[in-house]
Write an enzyme that holds these catalytic residues in place. Structure first.
Site, PDB file in Angstrom:
ATOM      1  NE  ARG A  61      -5.510  -8.576   0.557  1.00  0.00           N
ATOM      2  CZ  ARG A  61      -4.216  -8.291   0.657  1.00  0.00           C
ATOM      3  NH1 ARG A  61      -3.377  -8.775  -0.204  1.00  0.00           N
ATOM      4  NH2 ARG A  61      -3.754  -7.548   1.659  1.00  0.00           N
ATOM      5  CB  THR A  62     -11.259  -4.486   0.386  1.00  0.00           C
ATOM      6  OG1 THR A  62     -10.898  -5.638   1.151  1.00  0.00           O
ATOM      7  CG2 THR A  62     -12.761  -4.347   0.356  1.00  0.00           C
ATOM      8  CE  LYS A  91     -10.495  20.086   6.402  1.00  0.00           C
ATOM      9  NZ  LYS A  91     -11.243  20.655   5.284  1.00  0.00           N
ATOM     10  NE  ARG A 112     -11.223  -2.604   5.058  1.00  0.00           N
ATOM     11  CZ  ARG A 112     -10.378  -3.551   4.614  1.00  0.00           C
ATOM     12  NH1 ARG A 112      -9.079  -3.400   4.776  1.00  0.00           N
ATOM     13  NH2 ARG A 112     -10.846  -4.624   4.021  1.00  0.00           N
ATOM     14  CG  HIS A 140     -14.379  -7.783   4.937  1.00  0.00           C
ATOM     15  ND1 HIS A 140     -14.859  -7.185   3.771  1.00  0.00           N
ATOM     16  CD2 HIS A 140     -13.017  -7.784   4.824  1.00  0.00           C
ATOM     17  CE1 HIS A 140     -13.822  -6.836   3.014  1.00  0.00           C
ATOM     18  NE2 HIS A 140     -12.704  -7.189   3.634  1.00  0.00           N
TER      19      HIS A 140
HETATM   20  N1   CP Z   1      -8.811  -9.243   2.666  1.00  0.00           N
HETATM   21  C1   CP Z   1      -8.772  -7.908   2.817  1.00  0.00           C
HETATM   22  O1   CP Z   1      -9.747  -7.299   3.312  1.00  0.00           O
HETATM   23  O2   CP Z   1      -7.623  -7.340   2.389  1.00  0.00           O
HETATM   24  P1   CP Z   1      -7.282  -5.792   2.462  1.00  0.00           P
HETATM   25  O3   CP Z   1      -7.208  -5.418   3.927  1.00  0.00           O
HETATM   26  O4   CP Z   1      -5.983  -5.621   1.752  1.00  0.00           O
HETATM   27  O5   CP Z   1      -8.407  -5.046   1.796  1.00  0.00           O
END
Ligand code: CP
Length: 319
Positions: A61-62, A91, A112, A140
Site C-alpha cells: 500500500r504505502t 555493500k 521505509r 508511520h
Molecule cells: N499499511 C501499510 O503500511 O501497508 P504496507 O505495509 O503494504 O505499505
C-alpha cells in the site's frame, strides 16, 4: 503556498492540527476531482519533479499509493523496492551517504526502514524533503493521515468530512509494535477523543504514547476485553500481531490469534461501527466481515492515494 512546502515529514508530531486539517481538506478535493474524472488541479511545478521511493521493508500500500499519487499529480517516480538487498546498502553504504546521493536524483524521498530513527537520519543527510513511510516500531505518519481521513469519511453525510470531536476509537491487537497506532493516537489527540487500547499485557500501548495523549486531554481506557470495548466504540482499528518484531516464533505463537474480529463480533458491536485495519491482515479479521458495510479497510487503503497526493503536492509547493 502550504506551510508544508519543503518540509520533512518524520513524525505526525511534525504537523500542527491546522496543517493536518489542510492535508485532509486537500485530499478531499483531489478525491472529488478524480471521482469526476478530472485531472488533479496542481501547479505546473510537478511536471518533471521526481519522487524516490526507497523501501528496506516490504510494502504494498504505502509504496504503490505514493507512486500512484505522484503519477496522478503529473510527476515522475524512481523506486527501489528491496533496498536491503538491491541497493548499495547491501555493500555497506550508510543512510547518510544514501541521502547525499538521493538528493541528486529526486525532489522528495519516501523511505521505509526497519530502524527507528532512520527517517530522521536520512532527512539530516538529504537536502530534499524526506517522508517517513515507517521506521521500525517508531512512526508511520502518512498512515495516520489517511486513517484520520478515513475516520472522517466513514459516517460522513453528503460527502463532507465529519468532526473527530467526541469520537470513541478502539485500537486492538499489537499496540506495542504497531507504528500505525502510535502515530494515529498522537494525531487523534488533537481532538476531544476517547481511546480504548485493547491488547494483552505483552503487547500494550507504550506508556510514552499513553502519557502523551493523556497530556493532550484524551480519555484513555486500557483493557483486554475486545467485546466490551466495541460495544461503545465508533471505530474499531484492528492491527496485525507483528511476527517480524518478536524475538522468536514461539513467542509469536503464544499471542497469534489473540483477537479475531468476525461478522459475529461485529453484530455484537455498536451499530454502525467502522472496522478499520492498516493492512495487511493475517487472521485478525475474518473474510465474512468483508461484505459488511462496516468493513472500511479497503476504502481506507484507497484513501491513501488522495492523502498522499495532498501531502506530495504540499511538500513540493504545487498547492
Ligand atoms: N499499511 C501499510 O503500511 O501497508 P504496507 O505495509 O503494504 O505499505
Amino acid at each position: 503556498m502550504s506551510t508544508l512546502f519543503n518540509r520533512d515529514i518524520i513524525s505526525i508530531g511534525d504537523l500542527s492540527k491546522d496543517e493536518i486539517q489542510a492535508v485532509l481538506g486537500q485530499a478531499a478535493e483531489f478525491e472529488q476531482q478524480l471521482a469526476r474524472g478530472e485531472r488533479a488541479t496542481v501547479g505546473q511545478t510537478l511536471l518533471n519533479r521526481v519522487l524516490a521511493t526507497v523501501f528496506y521493508e516490504p510494502s504494498t500500500r504505502t509504496r504503490l499509493s505514493f507512486e500512484s499519487a505522484m503519477n496522478r499529480l503529473g510527476g515522475r517516480v524512481v523506486s527501489v523496492a528491496e533496498a536491503k538487498t538491491s541497493s548499495s546498502a547491501a555493500k555497506g553504504e550508510t543512510i547518510y551517504d544514501s541521502g547525499r546521493m538521493l538528493e541528486s536524483y529526486a525532489d522528495v524521498i519516501v523511505q521505509r526502514h526497519p530502524a527507528t530513527g532512520s527517517a530522521r537520519a536520512l532527512a539530516d543527510a538529504a537536502g530534499v524533503p524526506v517522508i517517513n513511510a515507517g521506521d521500525g516500531t517508531g512512526e508511520h505518519p502518512t498512515q495516520a493521515l489517511l486513517d484520520l481521513y478515513t475516520i472522517q469519511r466513514e459516517g460522513a453525510e453528503g460527502g463532507a468530512l465529519r468532526s473527530l470531536d467526541g469520537l470513541h476509537v478502539a485500537m486492538v491487537g499489537d499496540l506495542k509494535n504497531g507504528r500505525t497506532v502510535h502515530s494515529l493516537s498522537k494525531a487523534l489527540s488533537h481532538w476531544n477523543v476517547t481511546l480504548s487500547y485493547v491488547a494483552p499485557p505483552e503487547l500494550a500501548m507504550p506508556q510514552d504514547v499513553v502519557s502523551f495523549v493523556q497530556s493532550r486531554g484524551a480519555t484513555v481506557h486500557q483493557t483486554t476485553d475486545v467485546t466490551a470495548a466495541l460495544k461503545t466504540a465508533d471505530i474499531a482499528y484492528i492491527t496485525r500481531i507483528q511476527q517480524e518484531r518478536f524475538p522468536s516464533v514461539e513467542e509469536y505463537l503464544k499471542l497469534k490469534g489473540v483477537y479475531v474480529i468476525s461478522a459475529d463480533v461485529v453484530a455484537r458491536a455498536k451499530p454502525g461501527i467502522a472496522i478499520m485495519h492498516p493492512l495487511p491482515r493475517v487472521d485478525e479479521i475474518t473474510t465474512d466481515v468483508d461484505t459488511l458495510p462496516n468493513a472500511a479497510y479497503f476504502r481506507q487503503a484507497r484513501n491513501g492515494v488522495f492523502v498522499r497526493m495532498a501531502l506530495l503536492a504540499m511538500v513540493l509547493g504545487a498547492v
